[in-house]
Design a protein around this motif. Structure first.
Motif, PDB file in Angstrom:
ATOM      1  N   LEU A   1      -4.977   2.806  11.021  1.00  0.00           N
ATOM      2  CA  LEU A   1      -4.570   2.559  12.410  1.00  0.00           C
ATOM      3  C   LEU A   1      -5.553   2.930  13.252  1.00  0.00           C
ATOM      4  O   LEU A   1      -5.879   1.850  14.334  1.00  0.00           O
ATOM      5  CB  LEU A   1      -3.326   3.003  12.733  1.00  0.00           C
ATOM      6  N   LEU A   2      -6.195   3.971  13.241  1.00  0.00           N
ATOM      7  CA  LEU A   2      -7.493   4.421  14.166  1.00  0.00           C
ATOM      8  C   LEU A   2      -8.506   3.359  14.144  1.00  0.00           C
ATOM      9  O   LEU A   2      -9.040   3.004  15.154  1.00  0.00           O
ATOM     10  CB  LEU A   2      -7.957   5.933  13.929  1.00  0.00           C
ATOM     11  N   TYR A   3      -8.925   3.160  12.686  1.00  0.00           N
ATOM     12  CA  TYR A   3      -9.946   2.336  12.450  1.00  0.00           C
ATOM     13  C   TYR A   3      -9.556   0.836  13.184  1.00  0.00           C
ATOM     14  O   TYR A   3     -10.569   0.047  13.619  1.00  0.00           O
ATOM     15  CB  TYR A   3     -10.560   2.136  11.094  1.00  0.00           C
ATOM     16  N   LYS A   4      -8.367   0.530  12.958  1.00  0.00           N
ATOM     17  CA  LYS A   4      -8.023  -0.874  13.204  1.00  0.00           C
ATOM     18  C   LYS A   4      -8.050  -0.956  14.935  1.00  0.00           C
ATOM     19  O   LYS A   4      -8.540  -1.898  15.785  1.00  0.00           O
ATOM     20  CB  LYS A   4      -6.377  -1.104  13.085  1.00  0.00           C
ATOM     21  N   ALA A   5      -7.668   0.254  15.668  1.00  0.00           N
ATOM     22  CA  ALA A   5      -7.665   0.396  17.110  1.00  0.00           C
ATOM     23  C   ALA A   5      -9.343   0.340  17.598  1.00  0.00           C
ATOM     24  O   ALA A   5      -9.548  -0.179  18.473  1.00  0.00           O
ATOM     25  CB  ALA A   5      -7.045   1.579  17.508  1.00  0.00           C
ATOM     26  N   ILE A   6     -10.011   1.254  16.743  1.00  0.00           N
ATOM     27  CA  ILE A   6     -11.453   1.172  17.107  1.00  0.00           C
ATOM     28  C   ILE A   6     -12.065  -0.292  16.989  1.00  0.00           C
ATOM     29  O   ILE A   6     -13.070  -0.810  17.964  1.00  0.00           O
ATOM     30  CB  ILE A   6     -12.243   1.993  16.167  1.00  0.00           C
ATOM     31  N   HIS A   7     -11.719  -1.177  15.958  1.00  0.00           N
ATOM     32  CA  HIS A   7     -12.387  -2.434  15.918  1.00  0.00           C
ATOM     33  C   HIS A   7     -11.928  -3.519  17.159  1.00  0.00           C
ATOM     34  O   HIS A   7     -12.754  -4.256  17.445  1.00  0.00           O
ATOM     35  CB  HIS A   7     -11.652  -3.290  14.528  1.00  0.00           C
TER      36      HIS A   7
ATOM     37  N   ASP B   1       0.948  -1.208   0.089  1.00  0.00           N
ATOM     38  CA  ASP B   1       0.113  -0.001   0.145  1.00  0.00           C
ATOM     39  C   ASP B   1       0.803   1.216  -0.081  1.00  0.00           C
ATOM     40  O   ASP B   1       1.547   1.411   0.883  1.00  0.00           O
ATOM     41  CB  ASP B   1      -0.902   0.088   1.235  1.00  0.00           C
ATOM     42  N   TYR B   2       0.551   2.119  -1.035  1.00  0.00           N
ATOM     43  CA  TYR B   2       1.362   3.317  -1.101  1.00  0.00           C
ATOM     44  C   TYR B   2       0.563   4.412  -0.428  1.00  0.00           C
ATOM     45  O   TYR B   2       0.139   5.265  -1.221  1.00  0.00           O
ATOM     46  CB  TYR B   2       1.879   3.745  -2.468  1.00  0.00           C
ATOM     47  N   ASP B   3       0.015   4.428   0.607  1.00  0.00           N
ATOM     48  CA  ASP B   3      -0.745   5.395   1.300  1.00  0.00           C
ATOM     49  C   ASP B   3      -0.085   6.644   2.026  1.00  0.00           C
ATOM     50  O   ASP B   3       1.194   6.445   2.196  1.00  0.00           O
ATOM     51  CB  ASP B   3      -1.607   4.873   2.441  1.00  0.00           C
ATOM     52  N   ASP B   4      -0.678   7.648   1.874  1.00  0.00           N
ATOM     53  CA  ASP B   4      -0.143   8.883   2.413  1.00  0.00           C
ATOM     54  C   ASP B   4      -0.085   8.493   3.955  1.00  0.00           C
ATOM     55  O   ASP B   4      -0.860   7.908   4.571  1.00  0.00           O
ATOM     56  CB  ASP B   4      -0.712  10.125   2.141  1.00  0.00           C
ATOM     57  N   SER B   5       0.632   9.477   4.711  1.00  0.00           N
ATOM     58  CA  SER B   5       0.647   9.101   6.122  1.00  0.00           C
ATOM     59  C   SER B   5      -0.478   9.469   7.115  1.00  0.00           C
ATOM     60  O   SER B   5      -0.966   8.641   7.960  1.00  0.00           O
ATOM     61  CB  SER B   5       1.599  10.066   6.925  1.00  0.00           C
ATOM     62  N   GLU B   6      -1.524  10.258   6.414  1.00  0.00           N
ATOM     63  CA  GLU B   6      -2.623  10.431   6.893  1.00  0.00           C
ATOM     64  C   GLU B   6      -3.484   9.376   6.789  1.00  0.00           C
ATOM     65  O   GLU B   6      -4.358   9.040   7.744  1.00  0.00           O
ATOM     66  CB  GLU B   6      -3.482  11.905   6.430  1.00  0.00           C
ATOM     67  N   GLU B   7      -3.746   8.687   5.671  1.00  0.00           N
ATOM     68  CA  GLU B   7      -4.451   7.694   5.560  1.00  0.00           C
ATOM     69  C   GLU B   7      -3.869   6.387   6.186  1.00  0.00           C
ATOM     70  O   GLU B   7      -4.815   5.739   6.807  1.00  0.00           O
ATOM     71  CB  GLU B   7      -4.248   7.239   3.936  1.00  0.00           C
TER      72      GLU B   7
END
Length: 164
Positions: A108-114, A97-103
């Motif tokens: 990571l936030l969604y992974k934590a929320i899960h 994945d070539y995501d920018d740091s914000e994405e």
């Protein structure tokens, strides 16, 4: 149900469908599960629509139905045995994945929320939507003080998950 009520429901659902998508994103991990949950929430909204009296905003009522549906299904899914399609294991290809740091941070936030409990997920979703504690308490059926206390605890949990 008469056609006028049916058209009103469709209009209200289309206008507020992002609410349902946000709830689905919090409670699912893949597109198929997202679509299934979206459909189930839509069905529950349709069944409950004749009972909507307009005492609150439609969006508030929609959040409540969507969250209750998601939480109920989430709890039921915890009781079933998790399986994985054999072909998906055999042909798994890792992609970069070539995501920018914000994405990446958002992922990571969604992974934590899960990792949170079903009720905590609902709180975070409403908090991220900039809902007031009064609105959150109304949507979740808890007191405003309880919503504040729970949210502070959830923030601490998320900080611990993201920065162990």
């Amino acid at each position: 149900m008469n056609k006028t009520l049916e058209h009103k429901f469709i209009s209200d659902l289309e206008e507020n469908q992002n609410i349902v998508h946000k709830v689905c994103r919090i409670y699912t991990n893949n597109k198929e599960a997202h679509n299934d949950l979206f459909q189930e929430i839509s069905i529950q909204l349709w069944k409950a629509y004749p009972k909507f009296r307009g005492d609150s905003k439609f969006s508030t009522w929609m959040y409540r139905v969507a969250l209750n549906t998601a939480i109920t299904l989430y709890r039921k899914s915890k009781r079933t045995i998790k399986t994985q399609d054999f072909e998906s294991v055999l042909y798994r290809i890792e992609s970069i994945d070539y995501d920018d740091s914000e994405e990446k941070q958002l992922k990571l936030l969604y992974k934590a929320i899960h990792q949170l409990s079903d009720i905590d997920k609902a709180l975070v979703l409403l908090y991220l939507e900039d809902k007031s504690y009064k609105d959150i308490s109304e949507m979740m059926g808890i007191t405003e003080v309880n919503a504040r206390v729970k949210m502070n605890r959830v923030k601490t949990k998320l900080k611990n998950i993201l920065n162990p």
